[in-house]
Design a protein around this motif. Structure first.
Motif, PDB file in Angstrom:
ATOM      1  N   ALA A   1      37.275  28.853  24.491  1.00 61.56           N
ATOM      2  CA  ALA A   1      35.925  28.928  25.049  1.00 61.56           C
ATOM      3  C   ALA A   1      34.959  28.140  24.171  1.00 61.56           C
ATOM      4  O   ALA A   1      35.085  28.133  22.948  1.00 61.56           O
ATOM      5  CB  ALA A   1      35.465  30.383  25.139  1.00 61.56           C
ATOM      6  N   VAL A   2      34.004  27.481  24.822  1.00 64.33           N
ATOM      7  CA  VAL A   2      32.988  26.698  24.111  1.00 64.33           C
ATOM      8  C   VAL A   2      31.628  27.320  24.364  1.00 64.33           C
ATOM      9  O   VAL A   2      31.271  27.621  25.504  1.00 64.33           O
ATOM     10  CB  VAL A   2      32.992  25.225  24.569  1.00 64.33           C
ATOM     11  N   ASP A   3      30.868  27.535  23.284  1.00 67.45           N
ATOM     12  CA  ASP A   3      29.519  28.085  23.382  1.00 67.45           C
ATOM     13  C   ASP A   3      28.635  27.324  22.400  1.00 67.45           C
ATOM     14  O   ASP A   3      28.686  27.561  21.192  1.00 67.45           O
ATOM     15  CB  ASP A   3      29.527  29.577  23.043  1.00 67.45           C
TER      16      ASP A   3
ATOM     17  N   SER B   1      47.068  25.836  21.465  1.00 66.63           N
ATOM     18  CA  SER B   1      47.489  24.728  20.607  1.00 66.63           C
ATOM     19  C   SER B   1      46.255  24.094  19.971  1.00 66.63           C
ATOM     20  O   SER B   1      45.175  24.041  20.579  1.00 66.63           O
ATOM     21  CB  SER B   1      48.274  23.687  21.409  1.00 66.63           C
ATOM     22  N   ILE B   2      46.411  23.619  18.764  1.00 63.13           N
ATOM     23  CA  ILE B   2      45.300  22.969  18.079  1.00 63.13           C
ATOM     24  C   ILE B   2      44.952  21.654  18.778  1.00 63.13           C
ATOM     25  O   ILE B   2      43.794  21.222  18.768  1.00 63.13           O
ATOM     26  CB  ILE B   2      45.615  22.767  16.576  1.00 63.13           C
ATOM     27  N   ILE B   3      45.941  21.054  19.451  1.00 64.07           N
ATOM     28  CA  ILE B   3      45.679  19.830  20.227  1.00 64.07           C
ATOM     29  C   ILE B   3      44.739  20.144  21.391  1.00 64.07           C
ATOM     30  O   ILE B   3      43.744  19.449  21.614  1.00 64.07           O
ATOM     31  CB  ILE B   3      46.991  19.211  20.735  1.00 64.07           C
ATOM     32  N   ASP B   4      45.044  21.214  22.137  1.00 62.83           N
ATOM     33  CA  ASP B   4      44.186  21.593  23.265  1.00 62.83           C
ATOM     34  C   ASP B   4      42.791  21.989  22.781  1.00 62.83           C
ATOM     35  O   ASP B   4      41.784  21.749  23.470  1.00 62.83           O
ATOM     36  CB  ASP B   4      44.806  22.749  24.042  1.00 62.83           C
ATOM     37  N   THR B   5      42.716  22.597  21.600  1.00 63.61           N
ATOM     38  CA  THR B   5      41.422  22.990  21.046  1.00 63.61           C
ATOM     39  C   THR B   5      40.594  21.764  20.686  1.00 63.61           C
ATOM     40  O   THR B   5      39.385  21.719  20.956  1.00 63.61           O
ATOM     41  CB  THR B   5      41.624  23.881  19.806  1.00 63.61           C
ATOM     42  N   SER B   6      41.237  20.757  20.117  1.00 60.82           N
ATOM     43  CA  SER B   6      40.511  19.526  19.798  1.00 60.82           C
ATOM     44  C   SER B   6      40.077  18.797  21.071  1.00 60.82           C
ATOM     45  O   SER B   6      39.003  18.200  21.119  1.00 60.82           O
ATOM     46  CB  SER B   6      41.371  18.602  18.917  1.00 60.82           C
TER      47      SER B   6
ATOM     48  N   ALA C   1      36.968  20.530  22.335  1.00 64.98           N
ATOM     49  CA  ALA C   1      35.819  20.100  21.542  1.00 64.98           C
ATOM     50  C   ALA C   1      35.331  18.732  22.011  1.00 64.98           C
ATOM     51  O   ALA C   1      34.120  18.508  22.183  1.00 64.98           O
ATOM     52  CB  ALA C   1      36.195  20.055  20.062  1.00 64.98           C
ATOM     53  N   TYR C   2      36.261  17.831  22.233  1.00 59.61           N
ATOM     54  CA  TYR C   2      35.898  16.496  22.730  1.00 59.61           C
ATOM     55  C   TYR C   2      35.174  16.579  24.069  1.00 59.61           C
ATOM     56  O   TYR C   2      34.131  15.941  24.277  1.00 59.61           O
ATOM     57  CB  TYR C   2      37.160  15.629  22.860  1.00 59.61           C
ATOM     58  N   GLU C   3      35.725  17.380  24.993  1.00 68.60           N
ATOM     59  CA  GLU C   3      35.115  17.504  26.324  1.00 68.60           C
ATOM     60  C   GLU C   3      33.682  18.019  26.230  1.00 68.60           C
ATOM     61  O   GLU C   3      32.831  17.693  27.061  1.00 68.60           O
ATOM     62  CB  GLU C   3      35.957  18.442  27.196  1.00 68.60           C
ATOM     63  N   ALA C   4      33.408  18.827  25.194  1.00 71.19           N
ATOM     64  CA  ALA C   4      32.060  19.371  25.002  1.00 71.19           C
ATOM     65  C   ALA C   4      31.190  18.457  24.139  1.00 71.19           C
ATOM     66  O   ALA C   4      30.044  18.809  23.834  1.00 71.19           O
ATOM     67  CB  ALA C   4      32.153  20.752  24.366  1.00 71.19           C
ATOM     68  N   GLY C   5      31.724  17.306  23.752  1.00 72.05           N
ATOM     69  CA  GLY C   5      30.957  16.375  22.925  1.00 72.05           C
ATOM     70  C   GLY C   5      30.756  16.868  21.508  1.00 72.05           C
ATOM     71  O   GLY C   5      29.718  16.596  20.888  1.00 72.05           O
ATOM     72  N   LEU C   6      31.757  17.590  20.984  1.00 70.64           N
ATOM     73  CA  LEU C   6      31.654  18.154  19.640  1.00 70.64           C
ATOM     74  C   LEU C   6      32.620  17.450  18.691  1.00 70.64           C
ATOM     75  O   LEU C   6      33.790  17.241  19.024  1.00 70.64           O
ATOM     76  CB  LEU C   6      31.960  19.652  19.669  1.00 70.64           C
ATOM     77  N   THR C   7      32.129  17.121  17.529  1.00 71.43           N
ATOM     78  CA  THR C   7      32.926  16.402  16.544  1.00 71.43           C
ATOM     79  C   THR C   7      33.277  17.297  15.359  1.00 71.43           C
ATOM     80  O   THR C   7      32.525  18.211  15.017  1.00 71.43           O
ATOM     81  CB  THR C   7      32.182  15.150  16.047  1.00 71.43           C
ATOM     82  N   GLY C   8      34.438  17.027  14.760  1.00 72.73           N
ATOM     83  CA  GLY C   8      34.882  17.786  13.597  1.00 72.73           C
ATOM     84  C   GLY C   8      36.359  18.129  13.640  1.00 72.73           C
ATOM     85  O   GLY C   8      36.986  18.359  12.608  1.00 72.73           O
ATOM     86  N   LEU C   9      36.929  18.155  14.850  1.00 73.26           N
ATOM     87  CA  LEU C   9      38.348  18.504  14.993  1.00 73.26           C
ATOM     88  C   LEU C   9      39.225  17.291  15.310  1.00 73.26           C
ATOM     89  O   LEU C   9      40.415  17.453  15.591  1.00 73.26           O
ATOM     90  CB  LEU C   9      38.531  19.558  16.090  1.00 73.26           C
TER      91      LEU C   9
ATOM     92  N   ILE D   1      34.151  10.044  19.508  1.00 75.40           N
ATOM     93  CA  ILE D   1      35.098  11.122  19.223  1.00 75.40           C
ATOM     94  C   ILE D   1      36.473  10.752  19.762  1.00 75.40           C
ATOM     95  O   ILE D   1      37.495  10.861  19.070  1.00 75.40           O
ATOM     96  CB  ILE D   1      34.620  12.454  19.837  1.00 75.40           C
ATOM     97  N   TRP D   2      36.501  10.296  21.025  1.00 71.72           N
ATOM     98  CA  TRP D   2      37.782   9.947  21.637  1.00 71.72           C
ATOM     99  C   TRP D   2      38.419   8.748  20.942  1.00 71.72           C
ATOM    100  O   TRP D   2      39.661   8.713  20.774  1.00 71.72           O
ATOM    101  CB  TRP D   2      37.633   9.655  23.121  1.00 71.72           C
ATOM    102  N   GLU D   3      37.624   7.800  20.537  1.00 76.21           N
ATOM    103  CA  GLU D   3      38.168   6.618  19.852  1.00 76.21           C
ATOM    104  C   GLU D   3      38.928   7.033  18.590  1.00 76.21           C
ATOM    105  O   GLU D   3      40.023   6.537  18.318  1.00 76.21           O
ATOM    106  CB  GLU D   3      37.038   5.648  19.488  1.00 76.21           C
TER     107      GLU D   3
END
Length: 299
Positions: A89-91, A102-107, A110-118, A198-200
């Motif tokens: 979940a993203v908040d 999976s940590i891959i799905d979590t990253s 984060a990308y889909e929400a425009g969040l960087t760090g993972l 982020i995706w790059e």
């Protein structure tokens, strides 16, 4: 009370008796579990833990088993496999993932929400719970850098939430390795970023991983911790051990820090090859290689 009775105690739960753990490990090795339990939620975990504790039955917990070797003798009593607890979940700037995600799905979330760090974790094959347990890292990043809180269930059945500081993170270490709490979910605190950037980075790191690591074979991931002042893979390569094979398990010719199952190898093959490499590196370079991979179960 016998472990077989757990199916009567939890008739609606997903429980498999005498289940081969090779079905769940990245090495495709490992013996039988007396009972493999796949809880769907926190409440089911708590109920199962209480039943096991009341009946004095031992418990082992595994996630994606991507950095784990389970010996050929398997694991007695109960094995809790948390991969069905995989909600994310993203908040705002927080991403909260259940331990089986999976940590891959979590990253990706984060990308889909425009969040960087993972970004660094994109490509790590483990679960969030496993990544937290060992403070997983890759390409200069570690999960401890972005974790805000970790919610656990203690072996006594108490719910606790640890702050980042309380987790006592270190290189491939967290306090959970001592406390043996059951990680239920983790909240990552990230920063806003540009999705294309982020995706790059994620795409670049995945390409790097695919080009350098032997992903075409079953493996247990990076076998050894980085020894101070050295790189484990470089030492193994310099010792001429790439391609060394015991049974069906081989030191990867693509990346010396990996051992791959090339021909129906067993957990015993893995363990013997690890010990062989450790002895050779100690003799040649006087460097002690400590395992990053966990080895559990009966001989």
């Amino acid at each position: 009370m016998k472990i077989e009775n757990i199916k009567q105690a939890f008739p609606n739960a997903d429980i498999k008796l005498n289940e081969s753990l090779s079905n769940y490990t990245y090495t495709k090795t490992g013996g039988l579990a007396d009972a493999a339990i796949f809880p769907k939620n926190q409440e089911e975990v708590a109920a199962v833990i209480k039943w096991l504790r009341d009946n004095k039955i031992e418990l082992t917990i595994i996630g994606n088993a991507s950095n784990l070797i389970i010996r050929d003798g398997g694991i007695r009593d109960a094995v809790l496999i948390l991969t069905d607890m995989d909600d994310i979940a993203v908040d705002g700037k927080r991403v909260t993932a259940k331990s089986g995600a999976s940590i891959i799905d979590t990253s990706k979330a984060a990308y889909e929400a425009g969040l960087t760090g993972l970004e660094f974790s994109y490509g790590i094959p483990g679960s969030v719970g496993g990544a937290v347990y060992m403070n997983a890292g890759a390409y200069g990043g570690e999960v401890r850098e972005v974790i805000e809180t970790v919610t656990v269930l203690t072996r006594e059945g108490n719910l606790k939430t640890y702050s980042n500081e309380e987790m006592n993170f270190d290189y491939r270490y967290s306090k959970i390795q001592e406390s043996q709490d059951i990680i239920l979910e983790t909240t990552f605190l990230l920063e806003s970023g540009k999705k294309d950037e982020i995706w790059e980075e994620m795409d670049e790191l995945m390409a790097l991983r695919q080009s350098k690591q032997p992903l075409e074979y079953p493996s247990c991931g990076s076998v050894f911790k980085r020894p101070p002042g050295y790189f484990a893979g470089k030492l193994i390569q310099d010792a001429g051990l790439q391609g060394k094979q015991i049974g069906g398990v081989q030191v990867s010719t693509k990346h010396a820090g990996f051992m791959v199952n090339v021909d129906e190898g067993t957990a015993t093959d893995y363990i013997e090859l690890i010990q062989y490499v450790q002895a050779a590196i100690k003799e040649k370079f006087n460097v002690i290689l400590e395992t990053e991979v966990r080895v559990i179960g009966e001989k």
